[in-house]
Scaffold this active site. Sequence first.
Site, PDB file in Angstrom:
ATOM      1  N   HIS A 233       7.997  -7.261  -6.230  1.00 56.30           N
ATOM      2  CA  HIS A 233       8.781  -6.864  -6.990  1.00 56.30           C
ATOM      3  C   HIS A 233      10.209  -7.396  -7.353  1.00 56.30           C
ATOM      4  O   HIS A 233      11.298  -6.509  -7.544  1.00 56.30           O
ATOM      5  CB  HIS A 233       8.736  -5.207  -6.996  1.00 56.30           C
ATOM      6  CG  HIS A 233       7.346  -4.578  -7.361  1.00 56.30           C
ATOM      7  ND1 HIS A 233       7.215  -4.192  -8.578  1.00 56.30           N
ATOM      8  CD2 HIS A 233       6.551  -3.989  -6.447  1.00 56.30           C
ATOM      9  CE1 HIS A 233       5.909  -3.751  -8.342  1.00 56.30           C
ATOM     10  NE2 HIS A 233       5.447  -3.569  -7.017  1.00 56.30           N
ATOM     11  N   ASP A 293       6.346  -2.103  -1.601  1.00 53.39           N
ATOM     12  CA  ASP A 293       4.875  -1.753  -1.985  1.00 53.39           C
ATOM     13  C   ASP A 293       4.439  -3.147  -2.595  1.00 53.39           C
ATOM     14  O   ASP A 293       5.189  -4.064  -3.093  1.00 53.39           O
ATOM     15  CB  ASP A 293       4.826  -0.686  -2.993  1.00 53.39           C
ATOM     16  CG  ASP A 293       6.051  -0.962  -3.966  1.00 53.39           C
ATOM     17  OD1 ASP A 293       7.097  -1.474  -3.852  1.00 53.39           O
ATOM     18  OD2 ASP A 293       5.689  -0.610  -5.414  1.00 53.39           O
ATOM     19  N   GLU A 294       3.218  -3.090  -2.869  1.00 47.73           N
ATOM     20  CA  GLU A 294       2.272  -4.028  -3.675  1.00 47.73           C
ATOM     21  C   GLU A 294       2.639  -5.396  -3.444  1.00 47.73           C
ATOM     22  O   GLU A 294       3.189  -6.016  -4.325  1.00 47.73           O
ATOM     23  CB  GLU A 294       2.527  -3.664  -5.321  1.00 47.73           C
ATOM     24  CG  GLU A 294       1.927  -2.214  -5.476  1.00 47.73           C
ATOM     25  CD  GLU A 294       2.223  -2.124  -7.004  1.00 47.73           C
ATOM     26  OE1 GLU A 294       0.856  -1.793  -7.726  1.00 47.73           O
ATOM     27  OE2 GLU A 294       3.196  -2.134  -7.673  1.00 47.73           O
ATOM     28  N   VAL A 295       2.873  -5.871  -2.209  1.00 44.96           N
ATOM     29  CA  VAL A 295       3.214  -7.318  -2.072  1.00 44.96           C
ATOM     30  C   VAL A 295       1.922  -8.159  -2.476  1.00 44.96           C
ATOM     31  O   VAL A 295       0.990  -8.041  -1.650  1.00 44.96           O
ATOM     32  CB  VAL A 295       3.805  -7.436  -0.798  1.00 44.96           C
ATOM     33  CG1 VAL A 295       4.197  -8.959  -0.410  1.00 44.96           C
ATOM     34  CG2 VAL A 295       5.043  -6.567  -0.360  1.00 44.96           C
TER      35      VAL A 295
END
Lengths: 498, 611
Positions: A233, A293-295
């Site tokens: 992100h 998060d969400e790598v």
Amino acid sequence: MAAARALLLLLAALGPAAAVWPQPLRQLSPPAAARCPLPPGRFRFSYAAGSAVGPGCAVLDEAFQRYRALIFGAARPAGEARGEGSGRGAPTLFGICAERVTVCGSPAGLETFSQLVGRDENGTYYVNETEIVDFPRFPHRGLLLDTSRHYLPLKAILQTLDVMAYNKLNVFHWHIVDDPSFPYESFTFPELSKQGAFNAMTHVYTASDVQAVIEYARLRGIRVIAEFDTPGHTLSWGPGAPDLLTPCYLGKDPSGTYGPINPILNSTYQFVTSLFQEVGAVFPDYFLHLGGDEVDFTCWKSNPQIRAFMEEMGFGEDYTKLESFYIQRLLDIISSLGKGYMVWQEVFDNGAKVRPDTIIHVWKNSPPYKEEMANVTKAGYRALLSAPWYLNRISYGQDWMAAYQVEPLDFTGSPEQKDLVIGGEACMWGEYVDVTNLAPRLWPRAGAVAERLWSNATVRNLQDAYVRLASFRCELLRRGVQAQPLFVGYCDHEFDGF
Amino acid sequence: MGARCAPLPRHEAAAGGGAAARPRRSRDGGGGAAAAGGGGGGPAEGRLPSAMGRAMGLAGLLLGLLLVPAVLLSTSLGRGDPPPEPELELAEGPPAAGGVAAGEDSLWPLPQWLRTSRRQLQLAPDRFQVVHGAGSSAGPGCGLLQDAFRRYYEYMFGHSRWRSPGRRWPFVRRELSQLQVVIAAPEPGCDSYPRLASSEAYHLTITEPVAILKADEVWGALRGLETFSQLVHEDDYGSFLVNESDIYDFPRFAHRGILLDTSRHYLPLKSILTNLDAMAFNKFNVLHWHIVDDQSFPYQSIYFPELSNKGAYSYNHIYTPTDVRLVIEYARLRGIRVIPEFDTPGHTQSWGKGQKDLLTPCYNGEQPSGSFGPVNPILNSTYDFMTKFFKEISSVFPDAYIHLGGDEVSFDCWKSNPDVKEFMKEQGFGIDYAKLESYYIQKILDIVSSYNKGYVVWQEVFDNKAQLKPDTVVEVWMANNYAHELSSVTKAGFTAILAAPWYLDYISYGQDWKKYYSVEPLNFPGSEKQKKLLIGGEACLWGEFVDATNLTPRLWPRASAVGERLWSSSNVTDLQDAYKRLSNHRCRMLRRGIAAEPLFVGYCAHEARGW
């Protein structure tokens, strides 16, 4: 959790004109509660004898002023304050501070009082005699705003803080930057917003904007926790921070696109140290939210240097190890700055070694969040729940009910585990939200979360909640908040703030 | 378009006159349809159908420029290779996302035919004027146009700080000094009301030094002004520019409506007026005002003041006769018809409070239960009331149509009532309560007809086989198999309006505008003749969960998707192109004070200012 609880005691000759939102813990009204008029001309807030704080406590001084205006409004008919000579004298509200820090930091009792004030047909303000003992069930009652996917003008943030206070929410989780834009003006790295904001002049938060938010929040008993989410992100960070992001490869050549933060360069950690030094100093709250998060591993996998590094480190093909390697170093940096941290659940899921006082923010619905809550607390970490409260996900009908019916402690675990749940946050992600629709989408839906986190677990009757929330929503309209309707009906004061 | 409105000869006539280079197109012949089939290719002249070819020839002769179907424009001009033009003054790059977009990247709804050049003209706000052109039947006495001239001048230049002293133009450019508006019809219609048959076609030619906007009637001029204002854009230096262009435009469907529900929640006047502004920006032309319903009766009746005295939420939640006149006039000035809906016999709970004996008393066994059902169809007093009431409505609302509702009539209460049962027997209706409903509707239709009004009804009236006058308009709203319903309605020879796929109150997560955009209204089984009976559609924003707090962002730009579907050619379906134009259009709505919500991640140069 119990240790962090605030105790608020409100003792006065007051009574409910309308029900209060969120519902107080205990309210005792005498059988024949007397109605006390509140003549706007004479009514005043003051510090009671024995109060640990007095004039000069900015939080309460300003809150007194604010709530006077909220209760009596700006436009009251002339001469309305007359007719006082009758019977009872005007009551004075005394705030009795049981615990100095708490009351000075959280003027929530004034909010309750303001909701108790009614107005009769003649326009006379009144309260009924009552006694209320109240404190929050959970100490962390947050709201997340996302200012990266759409920029939110300062005014929209400040208005949101106002309404948070009306709902007794006490943490503003400021998801300030993300892939789409970097509106935070850093004085250490000014290029970040110069290159990464939607518009470097207009779509940015200057240092004074950030100070304004923090101070405005403080006066309302709200903490500001900033989130600088890494290593994923971070696309908007790239243009202003050369070599920070991982160059992705197409075969043997760089593709020209970038992935997560490059975890294999020393320069990365120098940058991160400097940036968080600044952020840690700018945001006074003990906690920073570090994201995590969400790598997406695709880009890392494509990059030959990274692959070589993986081999060197003996990570094999397990890129979560690389992620944890980065996170680990980041957490050490934050610790060295004397700050605590919150992270999204993946950091825990991927087995990064975190400090015992880390707060794990549970946001995923698969696997079911109740399992995650159990796992996180079983491992001894404090947990913060958001998974069932993604308010950006709209649907037709009264979806506030689903948010309301969530029971944060409804997971398998010991009482000690339950004590590790510090609260929750309603999240308003910004894909489809900007200043045009933020307020009606948030309110009164976030109010449902607010009551769940403040009031007793037994307060969950939907019909009763509907009546109180609908009336609270009308009160929000009266205060100028663009809160949308729950269902068919009307308010005496409709929204007219176009 | 004219040919599609066979039952409405006036429209046919209107569409026939007007601008010189106006091609007629049958719907299927489809103008650019074939040409645009590929979606992203260059203009394929060889594939142009003859009507299109003719138009291009004409326009080409007039202007000496290449004409390109509008749908191809954004991919063929202003982006890729320069068009074959000798005089290129500016090479444009793609606009930064959310920045100030070049005019044609923000056109919404997309005009039927458009040719634009890269040659740019500059507009100097302190010199530029919108004026009546030579030969126009309208002049300075045409208040409607004068108002529109001023309004659009404000939209184009008002948000800017161009008046700052000592301003120097960065380049010497060709200047556009005037927009001349020419109304061709002998009677321009300045003081009239827009009608279903009104012509909204216009021809806009932008060349140095003056642009000419030709339209038959003022309504077309309004649409053309909107388009012109959309083409004017501001560059990085604050200069106002417009590309030389030639546009021929007309609506695909004559009825393009928005339904607002002011019964479930009251909408302040200001909300309604703001919405009318937004409608004009999207070339909508009908406000379907669902003004009363079960929940409240905000319409203040002149003959029956008790209806709102008792039936409104409060004395503050009413529309006075002045309010209603204001809405009608505000709408008229924007070329928008106001069709009021007074839905009966169901959806009338709020009527009962102020009008004794109007509603059917429901029974619990032998005894009245104290609750009431639909309008009582068996009493003469009901029809006396309706006669007087609709007389008032017919005179208050100037439009030729009134919406009479007729949907969702629950028969439970009628079935419980012994007098109604007796009446059923008398009339030989058996136990078919749909017959009773039709009996009632029939009488209402006769009453309204006697006032020389046409009427629109919800589909149930047709489904229940009420005997309808041939010119009845049936509004199809049930989502379940609406194509089949359209087929049945038009097969029976009735005119239809489509609302079923456009219930915008049903919100969901994500970009649901695409769903509304992708509807093809004529995609139902039927003959050519049947297709021509579908005169348009409506986006409905029912009020269960909507009031002034969330109306605007919930409606816009989602309703814009419906607006383009109903205005533009059927082949304008490319979602990517629509996304780009609609994002820019949404930013423009923000600049003009409409709090339209974002389509997706991004920003506008001028964000909404917030509360």
